[in-house]
Design an enzyme around this catalytic site. Structure first.
Site, PDB file in Angstrom:
ATOM      1  N   LYS A  51      48.976  -1.667 -55.083  1.00  0.00           N
ATOM      2  CA  LYS A  51      48.114  -2.182 -56.129  1.00  0.00           C
ATOM      3  C   LYS A  51      48.804  -2.162 -57.492  1.00  0.00           C
ATOM      4  O   LYS A  51      48.400  -2.860 -58.408  1.00  0.00           O
ATOM      5  CB  LYS A  51      46.851  -1.300 -56.237  1.00  0.00           C
ATOM      6  CG  LYS A  51      45.981  -1.296 -55.030  1.00  0.00           C
ATOM      7  CD  LYS A  51      44.816  -0.333 -55.338  1.00  0.00           C
ATOM      8  CE  LYS A  51      44.197   0.136 -54.059  1.00  0.00           C
ATOM      9  NZ  LYS A  51      43.271   1.236 -54.315  1.00  0.00           N
ATOM     10  N   GLU A 107      57.399  -5.619 -58.905  1.00  0.00           N
ATOM     11  CA  GLU A 107      56.981  -4.246 -58.602  1.00  0.00           C
ATOM     12  C   GLU A 107      56.702  -3.499 -59.898  1.00  0.00           C
ATOM     13  O   GLU A 107      57.275  -3.812 -60.941  1.00  0.00           O
ATOM     14  CB  GLU A 107      58.096  -3.569 -57.778  1.00  0.00           C
ATOM     15  CG  GLU A 107      57.910  -2.110 -57.459  1.00  0.00           C
ATOM     16  CD  GLU A 107      56.705  -1.788 -56.585  1.00  0.00           C
ATOM     17  OE1 GLU A 107      55.586  -2.232 -56.921  1.00  0.00           O
ATOM     18  OE2 GLU A 107      56.880  -1.058 -55.588  1.00  0.00           O
ATOM     19  N   ASP A 111      61.011   4.260 -57.790  1.00  0.00           N
ATOM     20  CA  ASP A 111      61.177   5.712 -57.912  1.00  0.00           C
ATOM     21  C   ASP A 111      62.265   6.143 -56.931  1.00  0.00           C
ATOM     22  O   ASP A 111      63.451   6.022 -57.234  1.00  0.00           O
ATOM     23  CB  ASP A 111      59.805   6.337 -57.622  1.00  0.00           C
ATOM     24  CG  ASP A 111      59.756   7.826 -57.822  1.00  0.00           C
ATOM     25  OD1 ASP A 111      60.557   8.353 -58.609  1.00  0.00           O
ATOM     26  OD2 ASP A 111      58.894   8.493 -57.207  1.00  0.00           O
ATOM     27  N   PHE A 160      56.193  11.559 -64.444  1.00  0.00           N
ATOM     28  CA  PHE A 160      55.163  10.813 -63.728  1.00  0.00           C
ATOM     29  C   PHE A 160      54.365  10.076 -64.792  1.00  0.00           C
ATOM     30  O   PHE A 160      53.884  10.670 -65.754  1.00  0.00           O
ATOM     31  CB  PHE A 160      54.261  11.742 -62.897  1.00  0.00           C
ATOM     32  CG  PHE A 160      53.460  10.958 -61.917  1.00  0.00           C
ATOM     33  CD1 PHE A 160      54.027  10.559 -60.711  1.00  0.00           C
ATOM     34  CD2 PHE A 160      52.160  10.544 -62.209  1.00  0.00           C
ATOM     35  CE1 PHE A 160      53.310   9.776 -59.802  1.00  0.00           C
ATOM     36  CE2 PHE A 160      51.443   9.767 -61.302  1.00  0.00           C
ATOM     37  CZ  PHE A 160      52.021   9.386 -60.104  1.00  0.00           C
ATOM     38  N   VAL A 161      54.269   8.763 -64.645  1.00  0.00           N
ATOM     39  CA  VAL A 161      53.629   7.953 -65.684  1.00  0.00           C
ATOM     40  C   VAL A 161      52.382   7.252 -65.145  1.00  0.00           C
ATOM     41  O   VAL A 161      52.245   7.022 -63.942  1.00  0.00           O
ATOM     42  CB  VAL A 161      54.607   6.911 -66.278  1.00  0.00           C
ATOM     43  CG1 VAL A 161      55.730   7.594 -67.037  1.00  0.00           C
ATOM     44  CG2 VAL A 161      55.182   5.992 -65.192  1.00  0.00           C
ATOM     45  N   ASP A 167      48.858   4.392 -61.338  1.00  0.00           N
ATOM     46  CA  ASP A 167      47.749   5.326 -61.214  1.00  0.00           C
ATOM     47  C   ASP A 167      48.181   6.756 -60.955  1.00  0.00           C
ATOM     48  O   ASP A 167      49.323   7.021 -60.584  1.00  0.00           O
ATOM     49  CB  ASP A 167      46.863   4.907 -60.037  1.00  0.00           C
ATOM     50  CG  ASP A 167      47.548   5.189 -58.696  1.00  0.00           C
ATOM     51  OD1 ASP A 167      48.704   4.755 -58.525  1.00  0.00           O
ATOM     52  OD2 ASP A 167      46.935   5.847 -57.841  1.00  0.00           O
ATOM     53  N   ARG A 173      44.767   3.114 -64.041  1.00  0.00           N
ATOM     54  CA  ARG A 173      45.427   1.798 -63.905  1.00  0.00           C
ATOM     55  C   ARG A 173      45.034   0.879 -65.065  1.00  0.00           C
ATOM     56  O   ARG A 173      45.762  -0.022 -65.425  1.00  0.00           O
ATOM     57  CB  ARG A 173      45.020   1.116 -62.591  1.00  0.00           C
ATOM     58  CG  ARG A 173      45.491   1.837 -61.337  1.00  0.00           C
ATOM     59  CD  ARG A 173      45.297   0.919 -60.133  1.00  0.00           C
ATOM     60  NE  ARG A 173      45.395   1.609 -58.864  1.00  0.00           N
ATOM     61  CZ  ARG A 173      46.528   1.856 -58.208  1.00  0.00           C
ATOM     62  NH1 ARG A 173      47.677   1.482 -58.715  1.00  0.00           N
ATOM     63  NH2 ARG A 173      46.505   2.469 -57.037  1.00  0.00           N
TER      64      ARG A 173
HETATM   65  P1  IMP Z   1      59.312   4.699 -54.219  1.00  0.00           P
HETATM   66  O1  IMP Z   1      59.146   4.201 -52.819  1.00  0.00           O
HETATM   67  O2  IMP Z   1      59.550   6.178 -54.248  1.00  0.00           O
HETATM   68  O3  IMP Z   1      60.331   3.948 -55.022  1.00  0.00           O
HETATM   69  O4  IMP Z   1      57.912   4.633 -54.897  1.00  0.00           O
HETATM   70  C1  IMP Z   1      57.402   3.527 -55.414  1.00  0.00           C
HETATM   71  C2  IMP Z   1      55.908   3.650 -55.567  1.00  0.00           C
HETATM   72  O5  IMP Z   1      55.480   4.980 -55.887  1.00  0.00           O
HETATM   73  C3  IMP Z   1      55.494   2.796 -56.722  1.00  0.00           C
HETATM   74  O6  IMP Z   1      55.230   1.493 -56.311  1.00  0.00           O
HETATM   75  C4  IMP Z   1      54.282   3.530 -57.247  1.00  0.00           C
HETATM   76  O7  IMP Z   1      53.136   3.090 -56.567  1.00  0.00           O
HETATM   77  C5  IMP Z   1      54.532   4.981 -56.927  1.00  0.00           C
HETATM   78  N1  IMP Z   1      55.071   5.727 -58.083  1.00  0.00           N
HETATM   79  C6  IMP Z   1      56.325   6.186 -58.268  1.00  0.00           C
HETATM   80  N2  IMP Z   1      56.467   6.802 -59.443  1.00  0.00           N
HETATM   81  C7  IMP Z   1      55.271   6.728 -60.048  1.00  0.00           C
HETATM   82  C8  IMP Z   1      54.774   7.176 -61.331  1.00  0.00           C
HETATM   83  O8  IMP Z   1      55.464   7.772 -62.179  1.00  0.00           O
HETATM   84  N3  IMP Z   1      53.468   6.880 -61.595  1.00  0.00           N
HETATM   85  C9  IMP Z   1      52.650   6.232 -60.718  1.00  0.00           C
HETATM   86  N4  IMP Z   1      53.081   5.788 -59.522  1.00  0.00           N
HETATM   87  C10 IMP Z   1      54.365   6.047 -59.181  1.00  0.00           C
HETATM   88 MG    MG Z   2      53.547   0.295 -56.385  1.00  0.00          MG
END
Ligand code: IMP
Ligand code: MG
Length: 185
Positions: A51, A107, A111, A160-161, A167, A173
């Site tokens: 989302k 996206e 992260d 963490f943002v 969210d 959001r």
């Molecule tokens: P990844 O697979 O670890 O790269 O994570 C990506 C997903 O984790 C993003 O699409 C977000 O939904 C969530 N995410 C990662 N870091 C944050 C953050 O700081 N705040 C909120 N959602 C996050």
């Molecule tokens: Mg996401």
């Protein structure tokens, strides 16, 4: 009228502003121009990853001055709170054949890189005319798998943002800017 406890707690968890509405707007304008130039009138399918990307998508698509269709995919990689589960679930897939489009994945944040790497490989196998990734935020130092977006609007540190689509437990959001999340309250 006195504020409810829920409202006070909600507000206390909104930390420092990391990126303002104005900064987001300016970078989205540039990203839109870049995408417009890159495809020069060829068919673009902008794919928003739900989302988190819904707010970014709404602004980014309006910054693109070229034929542009939109579609969504829903992936879930966060179990709850701020902890990643490491597995990626496709909750909702694309509604069309991507082979006639230059696909641009939009996206909210990269992260660990797991979500996008997985989605990128999945869409690549469906033979789009080309495949580009644009991310609003990039937390480079958190990567556990190699993944580099083509366009990244902001590099951020390991915080963490919340806000602008992002969210914590499905809340915040709707905050119009990006803020740090106060975890210890
Ligand atoms: P990844 O697979 O670890 O790269 O994570 C990506 C997903 O984790 C993003 O699409 C977000 O939904 C969530 N995410 C990662 N870091 C944050 C953050 O700081 N705040 C909120 N959602 C996050
Ligand atoms: Mg996401």
């Amino acid at each position: 009228m006195e504020k409810q406890l829920g409202q006070l707690e909600y507000e206390k968890r909104i930390g420092n502003t990391l990126i303002s509405e104005e900064q987001i707007k300016a970078e989205i304008k540039k990203a839109g121009e870049k995408i417009t130039e890159l495809y020069d009138g060829r068919p673009i399918l902008l794919v928003g990853i739900l989302k988190g990307s819904f707010v970014f998508m709404a602004d980014l698509c309006r910054a693109i001055k070229a034929p542009c269709e939109v579609a969504f995919m829903c992936a879930k990689s966060y179990f709850s709170g701020t902890e990643s589960t490491g597995t990626v679930n496709i909750v909702m897939d694309l509604d069309r054949d991507v082979s006639k489009y230059h696909v641009v994945i939009a996206e909210d944040i990269i992260d660990t890189g797991r979500t996008l790497k997985h989605l990128y490989q999945m869409i690549k196998q469906r033979n789009p005319l080309s495949l580009t990734v644009v991310t609003l935020l990039d937390k480079k130092e958190r990567r556990v798998v190699e993944f580099t977006p083509d366009i990244s609007l902001f590099d951020i540190p390991d915080y963490f943002v919340i806000g602008y689509g992002l969210d914590c437990d499905e809340k915040y959001r709707n905050l119009p800017y990006i803020a740090e999340f106060n975890q210890n309250i």
